[in-house]
Design a protein around this motif. Sequence first.
Motif, PDB file in Angstrom:
ATOM      1  N   LEU A 173      29.679   2.160   4.793  1.00  0.00           N
ATOM      2  CA  LEU A 173      30.675   3.187   5.061  1.00  0.00           C
ATOM      3  C   LEU A 173      31.909   2.551   5.692  1.00  0.00           C
ATOM      4  O   LEU A 173      31.830   1.546   6.395  1.00  0.00           O
ATOM      5  N   VAL A 174      33.058   3.176   5.450  1.00  0.00           N
ATOM      6  CA  VAL A 174      34.330   2.682   5.966  1.00  0.00           C
ATOM      7  C   VAL A 174      34.940   3.740   6.872  1.00  0.00           C
ATOM      8  O   VAL A 174      35.004   4.925   6.516  1.00  0.00           O
ATOM      9  N   ARG A 175      35.392   3.330   8.036  1.00  0.00           N
ATOM     10  CA  ARG A 175      35.986   4.267   8.987  1.00  0.00           C
ATOM     11  C   ARG A 175      37.368   4.712   8.517  1.00  0.00           C
ATOM     12  O   ARG A 175      38.244   3.882   8.285  1.00  0.00           O
ATOM     13  N   GLU A 176      37.543   6.021   8.372  1.00  0.00           N
ATOM     14  CA  GLU A 176      38.845   6.555   7.986  1.00  0.00           C
ATOM     15  C   GLU A 176      39.597   7.136   9.179  1.00  0.00           C
ATOM     16  O   GLU A 176      40.817   7.000   9.268  1.00  0.00           O
ATOM     17  N   SER A 177      38.896   7.812  10.076  1.00  0.00           N
ATOM     18  CA  SER A 177      39.554   8.349  11.268  1.00  0.00           C
ATOM     19  C   SER A 177      38.629   8.189  12.462  1.00  0.00           C
ATOM     20  O   SER A 177      37.414   8.100  12.319  1.00  0.00           O
ATOM     21  N   TRP A 178      39.242   8.165  13.658  1.00  0.00           N
ATOM     22  CA  TRP A 178      38.488   7.924  14.886  1.00  0.00           C
ATOM     23  C   TRP A 178      39.267   8.509  16.051  1.00  0.00           C
ATOM     24  O   TRP A 178      40.485   8.318  16.138  1.00  0.00           O
ATOM     25  N   THR A 179      38.611   9.215  16.934  1.00  0.00           N
ATOM     26  CA  THR A 179      39.217   9.628  18.192  1.00  0.00           C
ATOM     27  C   THR A 179      38.211   9.466  19.310  1.00  0.00           C
ATOM     28  O   THR A 179      37.032   9.793  19.149  1.00  0.00           O
ATOM     29  N   ASP A 180      38.651   8.912  20.432  1.00  0.00           N
ATOM     30  CA  ASP A 180      37.794   8.845  21.604  1.00  0.00           C
ATOM     31  C   ASP A 180      38.325   9.765  22.700  1.00  0.00           C
ATOM     32  O   ASP A 180      38.061   9.573  23.882  1.00  0.00           O
ATOM     33  N   ARG A 181      39.077  10.786  22.287  1.00  0.00           N
ATOM     34  CA  ARG A 181      39.540  11.837  23.194  1.00  0.00           C
ATOM     35  C   ARG A 181      38.901  13.140  22.740  1.00  0.00           C
ATOM     36  O   ARG A 181      39.475  13.904  21.960  1.00  0.00           O
ATOM     37  N   VAL A 182      37.693  13.393  23.224  1.00  0.00           N
ATOM     38  CA  VAL A 182      36.911  14.518  22.724  1.00  0.00           C
ATOM     39  C   VAL A 182      37.028  15.736  23.632  1.00  0.00           C
ATOM     40  O   VAL A 182      37.105  16.872  23.160  1.00  0.00           O
ATOM     41  N   ARG A 204      33.919   7.146   5.272  1.00  0.00           N
ATOM     42  CA  ARG A 204      33.903   7.373   3.830  1.00  0.00           C
ATOM     43  C   ARG A 204      33.017   6.329   3.153  1.00  0.00           C
ATOM     44  O   ARG A 204      32.931   5.186   3.610  1.00  0.00           O
ATOM     45  N   PRO A 205      32.374   6.703   2.054  1.00  0.00           N
ATOM     46  CA  PRO A 205      31.638   5.684   1.282  1.00  0.00           C
ATOM     47  C   PRO A 205      32.591   4.612   0.765  1.00  0.00           C
ATOM     48  O   PRO A 205      33.751   4.901   0.417  1.00  0.00           O
ATOM     49  N   MET A 206      32.133   3.367   0.753  1.00  0.00           N
ATOM     50  CA  MET A 206      32.966   2.304   0.191  1.00  0.00           C
ATOM     51  C   MET A 206      33.327   2.622  -1.249  1.00  0.00           C
ATOM     52  O   MET A 206      32.475   3.027  -2.027  1.00  0.00           O
TER      53      MET A 206
END
Length: 209
Positions: A173-182, A204-206
């Motif tokens: 899997l490939v990271r498309e979005s990320w937030t560490d402000r939850v 997302r799937p590769m």
Amino acid sequence: MIAQSAKGLLNRVHDSVVFGRRVKVLSEALAAAIPEGGTVLDLGCGDGQVALGLMALRPDLAVEGVDVLRRKVTHIPVTLYDGVTLPFGDDSFDYVTIVDVLHHTDDPAAVLAEAGRVARRGVVIKDHLREGLLAGSTLRLMDWVGNRGHDVRLPYNYLDSDQWNATFARSGLVRESWTDRVGLYGAPLSWWFERRLHFVALLRPMGFQ
């Protein structure tokens, strides 16, 4: 072994202080992270309250659950599985959500790979990030308070950023979005228990187009 009365007290304290806000915030975070409508499998769904909140915010999503145990009361349909192989065919769902499950497993990459197998469009995870002062100890405390009263397995398998990136790569899997402000906690709890200890990511799937 914690006596049943002590477990009940621990659960009541956690529910009154944290649980209601947690369901609301996680539902909102998942709703923001899933870009399109479709079908969703909630892996490790528990009683399904977060999934129910998600569908209230996103009526374009239909969510069902899968877990190794079925609670006495559930808010969504729940299928049992063995914790290894999901009982669904390839690409059975548009998305799979995994909320605070992977750190309870011995091999998060294997669980993610299986989630990626049944997800056409992506996997959305919420989990912990072992970054910052006394992060591991703080996460252990949070996990114990939130889960010990329910007899949840607690291997305390927390990963840092590099380990998460390696886990994503191993799972295909490939990271498309990320937030560490939850925003799971309000002040003053957020000063110690929020920080960068939580994240939500869309994977997302590769080769996904």
